[in-house]
Design a protein around this motif. Sequence first.
Motif, PDB file in Angstrom:
ATOM      1  N   ASN A  10     -18.974  71.431  69.158  1.00 61.24           N
ATOM      2  CA  ASN A  10     -19.678  71.311  70.435  1.00 61.24           C
ATOM      3  C   ASN A  10     -20.220  69.904  70.705  1.00 61.24           C
ATOM      4  O   ASN A  10     -20.784  69.647  71.758  1.00 61.24           O
ATOM      5  N   ARG A  11     -20.041  68.990  69.758  1.00 62.91           N
ATOM      6  CA  ARG A  11     -20.378  67.586  70.039  1.00 62.91           C
ATOM      7  C   ARG A  11     -19.247  66.881  70.778  1.00 62.91           C
ATOM      8  O   ARG A  11     -19.404  65.769  71.263  1.00 62.91           O
ATOM      9  N   LEU A  12     -18.094  67.550  70.844  1.00 61.95           N
ATOM     10  CA  LEU A  12     -16.980  66.982  71.607  1.00 61.95           C
ATOM     11  C   LEU A  12     -17.217  67.282  73.087  1.00 61.95           C
ATOM     12  O   LEU A  12     -17.025  68.393  73.559  1.00 61.95           O
ATOM     13  N   LEU A  13     -17.674  66.277  73.842  1.00 62.83           N
ATOM     14  CA  LEU A  13     -18.080  66.485  75.241  1.00 62.83           C
ATOM     15  C   LEU A  13     -16.879  66.480  76.187  1.00 62.83           C
ATOM     16  O   LEU A  13     -16.865  67.182  77.185  1.00 62.83           O
ATOM     17  N   VAL A  14     -15.904  65.640  75.895  1.00 63.68           N
ATOM     18  CA  VAL A  14     -14.666  65.633  76.687  1.00 63.68           C
ATOM     19  C   VAL A  14     -13.515  65.625  75.689  1.00 63.68           C
ATOM     20  O   VAL A  14     -13.394  64.709  74.879  1.00 63.68           O
ATOM     21  N   GLY A  23     -11.401  60.593  75.096  1.00 58.26           N
ATOM     22  CA  GLY A  23     -12.211  61.598  74.417  1.00 58.26           C
ATOM     23  C   GLY A  23     -13.645  61.094  74.294  1.00 58.26           C
ATOM     24  O   GLY A  23     -13.875  59.893  74.129  1.00 58.26           O
ATOM     25  N   VAL A  24     -14.619  62.018  74.405  1.00 62.42           N
ATOM     26  CA  VAL A  24     -16.025  61.621  74.295  1.00 62.42           C
ATOM     27  C   VAL A  24     -16.709  62.532  73.280  1.00 62.42           C
ATOM     28  O   VAL A  24     -16.626  63.758  73.375  1.00 62.42           O
ATOM     29  N   TYR A  25     -17.395  61.898  72.314  1.00 63.08           N
ATOM     30  CA  TYR A  25     -18.019  62.625  71.203  1.00 63.08           C
ATOM     31  C   TYR A  25     -19.483  62.224  71.111  1.00 63.08           C
ATOM     32  O   TYR A  25     -19.819  61.048  71.006  1.00 63.08           O
ATOM     33  N   GLN A  26     -20.357  63.213  71.170  1.00 64.97           N
ATOM     34  CA  GLN A  26     -21.798  62.929  71.185  1.00 64.97           C
ATOM     35  C   GLN A  26     -22.306  62.547  69.796  1.00 64.97           C
ATOM     36  O   GLN A  26     -22.081  63.254  68.816  1.00 64.97           O
ATOM     37  N   ILE A  27     -23.044  61.432  69.742  1.00 65.38           N
ATOM     38  CA  ILE A  27     -23.623  60.961  68.478  1.00 65.38           C
ATOM     39  C   ILE A  27     -25.105  61.315  68.409  1.00 65.38           C
ATOM     40  O   ILE A  27     -25.620  61.714  67.380  1.00 65.38           O
ATOM     41  N   SER A  28     -25.810  61.133  69.538  1.00 69.38           N
ATOM     42  CA  SER A  28     -27.241  61.449  69.601  1.00 69.38           C
ATOM     43  C   SER A  28     -27.548  61.858  71.043  1.00 69.38           C
ATOM     44  O   SER A  28     -26.663  61.879  71.887  1.00 69.38           O
ATOM     45  N   VAL A 123      -9.131  51.812  71.536  1.00 69.04           N
ATOM     46  CA  VAL A 123     -10.392  51.240  72.002  1.00 69.04           C
ATOM     47  C   VAL A 123     -11.559  52.179  71.691  1.00 69.04           C
ATOM     48  O   VAL A 123     -11.444  53.401  71.823  1.00 69.04           O
ATOM     49  N   THR A 124     -12.674  51.576  71.277  1.00 68.45           N
ATOM     50  CA  THR A 124     -13.916  52.308  71.035  1.00 68.45           C
ATOM     51  C   THR A 124     -14.962  51.830  72.033  1.00 68.45           C
ATOM     52  O   THR A 124     -15.141  50.625  72.224  1.00 68.45           O
ATOM     53  N   ALA A 125     -15.642  52.785  72.662  1.00 70.59           N
ATOM     54  CA  ALA A 125     -16.622  52.448  73.699  1.00 70.59           C
ATOM     55  C   ALA A 125     -17.830  53.367  73.568  1.00 70.59           C
ATOM     56  O   ALA A 125     -17.783  54.365  72.840  1.00 70.59           O
ATOM     57  N   LEU A 126     -18.890  53.031  74.263  1.00 65.98           N
ATOM     58  CA  LEU A 126     -20.097  53.858  74.256  1.00 65.98           C
ATOM     59  C   LEU A 126     -20.480  54.266  75.678  1.00 65.98           C
ATOM     60  O   LEU A 126     -20.189  53.559  76.639  1.00 65.98           O
ATOM     61  N   ILE A 127     -21.182  55.395  75.762  1.00 58.63           N
ATOM     62  CA  ILE A 127     -21.703  55.852  77.054  1.00 58.63           C
ATOM     63  C   ILE A 127     -22.916  56.751  76.802  1.00 58.63           C
ATOM     64  O   ILE A 127     -23.013  57.381  75.734  1.00 58.63           O
ATOM     65  N   HIS A 128     -23.825  56.817  77.753  1.00 59.50           N
ATOM     66  CA  HIS A 128     -24.898  57.819  77.704  1.00 59.50           C
ATOM     67  C   HIS A 128     -24.271  59.173  78.054  1.00 59.50           C
ATOM     68  O   HIS A 128     -23.538  59.265  79.047  1.00 59.50           O
TER      69      HIS A 128
END
Length: 319
Positions: A10-14, A23-28, A123-128
């Motif tokens: 469930n940390r896999l947001l997209v 793909g988007v994975y929640q870290i915090s 590529v590695t990127a960050l997002i809120h």
Amino acid sequence: MGLLPAEVDNRLLVGLETRDDAGVYQISEELALVQTVDFFTPVVDDPYDYGQIAVANSLSDIYAMGAKPLTALNIVGFPIGTLDKKILAKILLGGVEKSREAGVSIVGGHSVKDPEIKYGLAVTALIHPAKIIRNNTAQIGDLLILTKPIGTGILTTALKNETLPDALLAAITDSMKRLNKNASEIMIRYGATACTDVTGFGLLGHLVEMMGTGQKSAKIYTADVPLFSQVFSFIEKKNIPGGLKENRKFLEPILHIPPNFDERFLNLLCDPQTSGGLLFSLPAERAGDCLEELRHSGETKAAIIGEVVEWANKPVLLI
Ligand code: CO
Ligand code: CO
Ligand code: CO
């Protein structure tokens, strides 16, 4: 896309299910990791330009998510031992300089001996996590903006057929090299409700994904879609890439096409793009200002190309 089992974390947001750009994975609470990979064979003959285009294209999926790219890894296939290594050096130089323009550090990579040249980035990127811009969340009433002209598949096919004039080669090269960074920052600032980049499935293929499943449709003002000059004459001379035919075959049954619709437009709207622009939806009252800002920032061909309407039996209505 249907080939892999769904992830359950469930940390896999997209993930894979909405065919989104990355793909988007929640870290915090405040931070999510965005990851994507893209590479392809040369689309132009100049190795430096090819490197620049490959990097702009690889970063595009990150910009479409509204994320900030940080680092990247080179992926290289090259006929080592057969072709002059200087060519590879020029490809990588083009890539590194384009990455720097984007503020992205290339931190490593991997190359394999390959009869056909291939280049791209992981590529590695960050997002809120609350600021992810998905591809399928457009709202009824929104307008649709496209930031780059289309037709690069047809025109690079003409290049392969050695019939593309230098001026047009320069025009498509400039467009494919252009980062979607500015466009992304502007669409975020104007509150885009959904975004994707236009690549291999063509404008209409990506638009169909954007409409999701049966709640809304896109009405496209065909005459307003930005395109490269003379592209129609190259369609008439049968510079039709294989991917265009495949896209058309898949799309035609799910499009509403008015009678006597211009066949050339249908081809163009299905043309697979390399390093195409961003396609995004936003509330109608902000679209005019957003467009003006895009044009001022260098997206000179950006245009409002349609609107999101109630579901009308097909995901896309051409007018
Ligand atoms: Co994409
Ligand atoms: Co991609
Ligand atoms: Co290795």
